[in-house]
Design a protein around this motif. Sequence first.
Motif, PDB file in Angstrom:
ATOM      1  N   UNK A   1       0.848  -1.190   0.000  1.00 16.12           N
ATOM      2  CA  UNK A   1       0.000   0.000   0.000  1.00 16.12           C
ATOM      3  C   UNK A   1       0.883   1.239   0.000  1.00 16.12           C
ATOM      4  N   UNK A   2       0.371   2.288  -0.593  1.00 15.74           N
ATOM      5  CA  UNK A   2       1.098   3.552  -0.652  1.00 15.74           C
ATOM      6  C   UNK A   2       0.149   4.656  -0.175  1.00 15.74           C
ATOM      7  N   UNK A   3       0.656   5.524   0.699  1.00 16.76           N
ATOM      8  CA  UNK A   3      -0.180   6.599   1.227  1.00 16.76           C
ATOM      9  C   UNK A   3       0.681   7.793   1.599  1.00 16.76           C
ATOM     10  N   UNK A   4       0.026   8.912   1.824  1.00 14.28           N
ATOM     11  CA  UNK A   4       0.720  10.111   2.292  1.00 14.28           C
ATOM     12  C   UNK A   4       0.824  10.032   3.810  1.00 14.28           C
ATOM     13  N   UNK A   5       2.036  10.120   4.370  1.00 11.95           N
ATOM     14  CA  UNK A   5       2.178  10.016   5.827  1.00 11.95           C
ATOM     15  C   UNK A   5       1.539  11.197   6.555  1.00 11.95           C
ATOM     16  N   UNK A   6       1.170  10.975   7.796  1.00 12.40           N
ATOM     17  CA  UNK A   6       0.496  11.986   8.606  1.00 12.40           C
ATOM     18  C   UNK A   6       1.364  13.223   8.799  1.00 12.40           C
TER      19      UNK A   6
END
Length: 135
Positions: free
Chosen positions: A52-57
């Motif tokens: 999975x790939x996401x923008x970190x907090x």
Amino acid sequence: MSMQPMSWGGPAGPNLVSIGNIHATTHHVMTPAGTWPIADINVTSIDQTSTTSRTPTWAIVLAVVLVWFFLLSLLFLLVRETRVQGFISVTVTTIQGRSYTEQVPVIDPLGRADVFNRVTYLQSLIGQERFRLGR
């Protein structure tokens, strides 16, 4: 009597590769289900991981806080974090029909590559032993 560390090498010498509870020497493979000649087995692997790939907090927080000072802070939203999770199933099957499956947990891309490299090395040991025995 001296106390020396022993490697769990089994019937044919030291371990050359270990994949979870699967250990291989030059001539044998040892699993909790039994010990078999290495030329009499097949090894398969199934990748059951997900990426999975996401923008970190932290990037979202910095973009929101610094947007009032610098419009370039919106570039923080382009930062991506990739996660790998799951396991790789490694199955050892004998020509007699017995088998053992080990599920090796994976938490990063390097660990995933390491498991596949170990399986490939074990398959090469099987090929070398079959060639040596003329099978």
